[in-house]
Design a protein around this motif. Structure first.
Motif, PDB file in Angstrom:
ATOM      1  N   CYS A  21      12.927   3.003  10.737  1.00 13.10           N
ATOM      2  CA  CYS A  21      13.065   3.362  12.158  1.00 13.10           C
ATOM      3  C   CYS A  21      12.645   2.087  12.816  1.00 13.10           C
ATOM      4  O   CYS A  21      11.610   1.296  12.380  1.00 13.10           O
ATOM      5  N   PRO A  22      13.451   1.784  13.956  1.00 14.87           N
ATOM      6  CA  PRO A  22      13.061   0.697  14.870  1.00 14.87           C
ATOM      7  C   PRO A  22      11.778   0.620  15.584  1.00 14.87           C
ATOM      8  O   PRO A  22      11.736   0.679  16.836  1.00 14.87           O
ATOM      9  N   VAL A  23      10.619   0.631  14.864  1.00 10.41           N
ATOM     10  CA  VAL A  23       9.380   0.747  15.464  1.00 10.41           C
ATOM     11  C   VAL A  23       8.197   0.102  14.621  1.00 10.41           C
ATOM     12  O   VAL A  23       8.254   0.292  13.416  1.00 10.41           O
ATOM     13  N   LEU A  24       7.185  -0.780  15.319  1.00 11.34           N
ATOM     14  CA  LEU A  24       6.220  -1.105  14.513  1.00 11.34           C
ATOM     15  C   LEU A  24       4.988  -0.591  14.843  1.00 11.34           C
ATOM     16  O   LEU A  24       4.664  -0.179  16.169  1.00 11.34           O
ATOM     17  N   VAL A  25       4.231   0.056  13.906  1.00  7.14           N
ATOM     18  CA  VAL A  25       3.017   0.858  14.355  1.00  7.14           C
ATOM     19  C   VAL A  25       1.778   0.242  13.979  1.00  7.14           C
ATOM     20  O   VAL A  25       0.757   0.583  14.419  1.00  7.14           O
ATOM     21  N   GLY A  26       1.951  -0.973  13.222  1.00  7.56           N
ATOM     22  CA  GLY A  26       0.586  -1.750  13.065  1.00  7.56           C
ATOM     23  C   GLY A  26      -0.401  -1.208  11.723  1.00  7.56           C
ATOM     24  O   GLY A  26      -1.377  -2.316  11.511  1.00  7.56           O
ATOM     25  N   GLY A  27       0.050  -0.063  11.307  1.00  6.79           N
ATOM     26  CA  GLY A  27      -1.123   0.232  10.153  1.00  6.79           C
ATOM     27  C   GLY A  27      -0.861   1.892   9.827  1.00  6.79           C
ATOM     28  O   GLY A  27      -0.032   2.475  10.777  1.00  6.79           O
ATOM     29  N   GLY A  28      -1.357   2.109   8.905  1.00 14.25           N
ATOM     30  CA  GLY A  28      -1.252   3.688   8.718  1.00 14.25           C
ATOM     31  C   GLY A  28      -1.131   3.882   7.137  1.00 14.25           C
ATOM     32  O   GLY A  28      -1.684   3.178   6.431  1.00 14.25           O
ATOM     33  N   THR A  29      -0.242   4.739   6.700  1.00 12.60           N
ATOM     34  CA  THR A  29       0.065   5.158   5.382  1.00 12.60           C
ATOM     35  C   THR A  29       1.100   4.270   4.750  1.00 12.60           C
ATOM     36  O   THR A  29       2.440   4.694   5.478  1.00 12.60           O
ATOM     37  N   PRO A  30       1.160   3.261   4.115  1.00 10.06           N
ATOM     38  CA  PRO A  30       2.480   2.669   3.545  1.00 10.06           C
ATOM     39  C   PRO A  30       3.143   3.517   2.837  1.00 10.06           C
ATOM     40  O   PRO A  30       2.816   4.355   2.026  1.00 10.06           O
ATOM     41  N   GLY A  59      12.166   9.319  -1.005  1.00 11.72           N
ATOM     42  CA  GLY A  59      12.794   8.845   0.071  1.00 11.72           C
ATOM     43  C   GLY A  59      11.869   9.387   1.342  1.00 11.72           C
ATOM     44  O   GLY A  59      11.530  10.597   1.392  1.00 11.72           O
ATOM     45  N   MET A  60      11.879   8.786   2.204  1.00  7.61           N
ATOM     46  CA  MET A  60      11.123   8.948   3.513  1.00  7.61           C
ATOM     47  C   MET A  60      11.465   8.153   4.820  1.00  7.61           C
ATOM     48  O   MET A  60      12.150   7.041   4.469  1.00  7.61           O
ATOM     49  N   ASN A  61      11.446   8.652   5.986  1.00 11.23           N
ATOM     50  CA  ASN A  61      11.342   7.780   7.187  1.00 11.23           C
ATOM     51  C   ASN A  61      10.277   6.875   6.910  1.00 11.23           C
ATOM     52  O   ASN A  61       9.457   7.381   6.553  1.00 11.23           O
ATOM     53  N   VAL A  62      10.803   5.597   7.452  1.00  6.42           N
ATOM     54  CA  VAL A  62       9.803   4.552   7.518  1.00  6.42           C
ATOM     55  C   VAL A  62       9.796   3.647   8.629  1.00  6.42           C
ATOM     56  O   VAL A  62      10.963   3.429   9.088  1.00  6.42           O
ATOM     57  N   THR A  63       8.561   2.999   9.121  1.00  7.16           N
ATOM     58  CA  THR A  63       8.502   2.253  10.142  1.00  7.16           C
ATOM     59  C   THR A  63       8.980   0.794   9.697  1.00  7.16           C
ATOM     60  O   THR A  63       8.998   0.493   8.541  1.00  7.16           O
ATOM     61  N   LEU A  64       9.704  -0.072  10.586  1.00  5.81           N
ATOM     62  CA  LEU A  64       9.909  -1.434  10.180  1.00  5.81           C
ATOM     63  C   LEU A  64       8.905  -2.018   9.491  1.00  5.81           C
ATOM     64  O   LEU A  64       9.299  -2.950   8.555  1.00  5.81           O
ATOM     65  N   ASP A  65       7.630  -1.952   9.887  1.00  3.52           N
ATOM     66  CA  ASP A  65       6.494  -2.588   9.136  1.00  3.52           C
ATOM     67  C   ASP A  65       6.101  -1.799   7.990  1.00  3.52           C
ATOM     68  O   ASP A  65       4.840  -2.141   7.240  1.00  3.52           O
ATOM     69  N   GLY A  66       6.791  -0.742   7.416  1.00  4.11           N
ATOM     70  CA  GLY A  66       6.628  -0.057   6.164  1.00  4.11           C
ATOM     71  C   GLY A  66       5.865   0.896   6.029  1.00  4.11           C
ATOM     72  O   GLY A  66       5.256   1.033   4.709  1.00  4.11           O
ATOM     73  N   TYR A  67       5.515   1.753   7.199  1.00  3.35           N
ATOM     74  CA  TYR A  67       4.439   2.931   7.041  1.00  3.35           C
ATOM     75  C   TYR A  67       5.347   4.167   7.298  1.00  3.35           C
ATOM     76  O   TYR A  67       6.430   4.310   8.134  1.00  3.35           O
TER      77      TYR A  67
END
Length: 187
Positions: free
Chosen positions: A146-155, A7-15
Motif C-alpha cells: 500500500c502507498p503509505v509510510l507508517v515509520g514503524g510497527g510490526t514488520p 501473504g498480507m497487506n503491507v506498507t511501502l516501508d514494510g509493516y
C-alpha cells in the motif's frame, strides 16, 4: 507435500501494522479484497498466530451478517468459517469455528503439516510467519504493498540468518496504487 504461503497487506516501508497494532492504513479496494478472497478459497488450511486469530475471529464469524456486507465479504466470511484453521498460542485455551489449537512447538507442527498430502496452506501473523520464515518453511510470499509510510510497527519480514532467494511469479496493480507482488522461494 503442501505449499505454505505467507501473504498480507503491507506498507511501502514494510509493516503489516503500524505502532500500536494500527491497521487502518490498509483497507483493501473491492478488487483487492476479491483477490484475497480467491487466495483464501484456494487454501485448504490456514495457520494463525494468536494476535491475528483474535482479530479475525472477532469479526469474520458473523461478517456475512453485517447490513453493509459486500458479496465478497459474505463469501469471505463463509469461507473463513468453513476452512480448517490451526491457531498457535500458549496464552489462549479455546478456539472455535473449525479450528484446532496448538500450544507447543509451532515450527515442528508446521513442518509436520507441510509434509502431509493436500492443497496449499496460508499462514498469517507476523510472529508465527517469522518463525516459519527463519526455518525455511515458506514457499511463497504475497505482498499487497500500500502507498503509505507508517515509520514503524510490526514488520512483514523477520530478521533472517541466511539469504532467501526468490523468483517473481506475479505483479499486479490495484486501485489506490496498491501493487501486488508474489514470489516463490527458490529451492
Amino acid at each position: 507435500m503442501r505449499k505454505l504461503i505467507f501473504g498480507m497487506n503491507v506498507t511501502l516501508d514494510g509493516y503489516v501494522a503500524a505502532a500500536g497494532g494500527d491497521i487502518g492504513w490498509g483497507g483493501p479496494s473491492d478488487e483487492l479484497f476479491q483477490w484475497w478472497l480467491g487466495q483464501e478459497q484456494a487454501s485448504e488450511l490456514t495457520l494463525y498466530g494468536r494476535k491475528l486469530w483474535e482479530t479475525m475471529s472477532s469479526y469474520w464469524p458473523t461478517g456475512d451478517q453485517q447490513p453493509d456486507a459486500t458479496q465478497a465479504e459474505i463469501g469471505f466470511a463463509r469461507n473463513w468459517r468453513d476452512t480448517p484453521k490451526v491457531v498457535f498460542s500458549s496464552t489462549i485455551d479455546k478456539v472455535d469455528w473449525n479450528t484446532r489449537l496448538v500450544t507447543d512447538d509451532a515450527v515442528a507442527e508446521i513442518t509436520r503439516l507441510k509434509a502431509e498430502d493436500g492443497g496449499p496452506m496460508g499462514i498469517g501473523g507476523a510472529t508465527l510467519a517469522g518463525a516459519a520464515m527463519r526455518s525455511g518453511l515458506i514457499d511463497e510470499y504475497a505482498l499487497a504493498t500500500c502507498p503509505v509510510l507508517v515509520g514503524g510497527g510490526t514488520p512483514f519480514f523477520t530478521v533472517l540468518d541466511n539469504w532467501v532467494n526468490l523468483n517473481l511469479v506475479e505483479t499486479r496493480t490495484f486501485p489506490g496504487g496498491v501493487v501486488l507482488t508474489r514470489y516463490e522461494t527458490r529451492r
